[in-house]
Motif scaffolding. Structure first.
Motif: not given
Ligand SMILES: C[S@@+](CC[C@H](N)C(=O)[O-])C[C@H]1O[C@@H](n2cnc3c(N)ncnc32)[C@H](O)[C@@H]1O
Length: 360
Positions: A262-279
């Motif tokens: 949300g604050t542009h600190s990580i890229r969209g690809t990284e954000a999605i990767d984080v979602v997969r790791r949370i899953w």
């Protein structure tokens, strides 16, 4: 020949119908009776099956019972499917979050305004953190306040009392199996099963964010709800308990990292990767709550980066998990439907650089 025979016999047959109990024609009225009886038996059987099924679907799938060491609790009276609606309830009353009046006076006033039935339902509820030095028969307002503090839940802009739902005890992480949500438009609370629940199993909700270590969870629960949590997660042997704590810590950290998109600190690809790791981590932990929201956020990231197929795919899994936790008829499921139908129509579409972020 057979036809001729039958024609020839017919007059005699007619004569015999009332007297003879043998031969085909004399069986006709009895056959009719027999068939009627069979139909009747089938109809009664179907009505019974329907009745049992209908009653099962419409009577609450639980009962409130006394449980040693935890007061009352809610037990499944039949198997409950993940996503099933188990409680739907209007509040006895709701008070605003903050008030300039004395909170005790406010609660007392609301309780005094209840009808007899609701008044008794309220005073039947359990309470903790009541000074031993005070006589509960004398200090009724203080008892009312203690009941409120033990049982009230946050809803919309306020805090409400729901006497049926209030019987749900607490479980941490993978131990809680039902989740409540507030329906503003109907002014009621709904509780859905987050996991399949077997007949006889206790229905447990969660009183706090349990994505934190056991020590912290127990301190909070002891301070606010007056009990030492011995749920299935808190009772794990030391090695497994430590593994669970580490997972829960890591899940919390991943959530924090995800929010920095949300604050542009990580890229969209990284954000999605984080979602997969949370899953993956929540699967390992058996923590199924909040997935609808997580995947809806992944859909938001995807459509912000104009990745149409990722947006649709994330919205699809979000709708599935919102459906379990909040109900198929929730506005969140409808919102995901809108994204699946037309991701480009979303207000955030294309607000970030074009990027293939990837689906689930
Ligand atoms: C909202 S009430 C739940 C219903 C309550 N057991 C009753 O008898 O009405 C909250 C209180 O239930 C008890 N409780 C809830 N979860 C518990 C648990 N996991 N273990 C022991 N006691 C629990 C605590 O006394 C807590 O303050």
């Amino acid at each position: 020949m057979a036809r001729e025979k039958s024609t020839q016999q017919s007059p005699g047959i007619k004569r015999n119908t009332t007297t003879s109990s043998r031969g085909t024609p004399s069986h006709r009225p009895q056959a009719w009776l027999l068939w009627s009886l069979i139909f009747l038996v089938i109809a009664v059987f179907l009505a019974l099956v329907y009745n049992v099924y209908f009653n099962q679907r419409n009577s609450p799938p639980f009962e409130v019972v006394d449980l040693p060491g935890r007061g009352k609790g809610v037990i499944a009276s039949r198997d409950i499917q993940r996503g099933e609606l188990v409680i739907q309830e209007k509040p006895l009353f709701i008070v605003p979050y903050s008030t300039s009046d004395s909170p005790t006076a406010l609660i007392s006033h609301r309780v005094q305004s209840l009808n007899d039935l609701d008044y008794h339902a309220f005073f039947n509820l359990s309470y903790v953190n009541f000074p031993k030095s005070m006589d509960p028969e004398v200090f009724r307002d203080e008892v009312a306040m203690a009941i409120f503090q033990t049982n009230a839940v946050a809803v919309g802009q306020g805090v409400g009392i729901f006497p049926r739902m209030a019987r749900l005890n607490h479980g941490c992480s993978s131990a809680f199996n039902v989740v409540y949500s507030w329906r503003q438009e109907k002014g009621e609370i709904v509780v859905h099963a987050l996991q399949n629940i077997s007949r006889g199993q206790e229905l447990l909700t969660t009183y706090t964010d349990t994505k934190r270590p056991r020590k912290e969870r127990r301190e909070y629960l002891s301070k606010h709800y007056g009990f030492h949590c011995m749920c299935s997660v808190c009772s794990l042997p030391p090695f497994q308990s430590q593994a669970s704590d580490e997972r829960l810590n890591s899940i919390s950290e991943l959530y924090s990292l995800f929010s920095t998109w949300g604050t542009h600190s990580i890229r969209g690809t990284e954000a999605i990767d984080v979602v997969r790791r949370i899953w993956t981590s929540t699967n390992e932990e058996g923590y199924y709550s909040e997935r609808g929201q997580l995947f809806a956020d992944a859909a938001l990231v995807s459509l912000s980066h104009s990745d149409v197929s990722a947006a649709r795919a994330w919205a699809t899994v979000a709708a599935e998990w919102y459906g379990y936790e909040l109900g198929q008829d929730s506005e969140q499921v409808a919102n995901m439907g809108a994204i699946i139908a037309r991701p480009e129509a979303h207000y955030a579409w294309g607000t970030r650089e074009h990027l293939i972020v990837g689906g689930p």
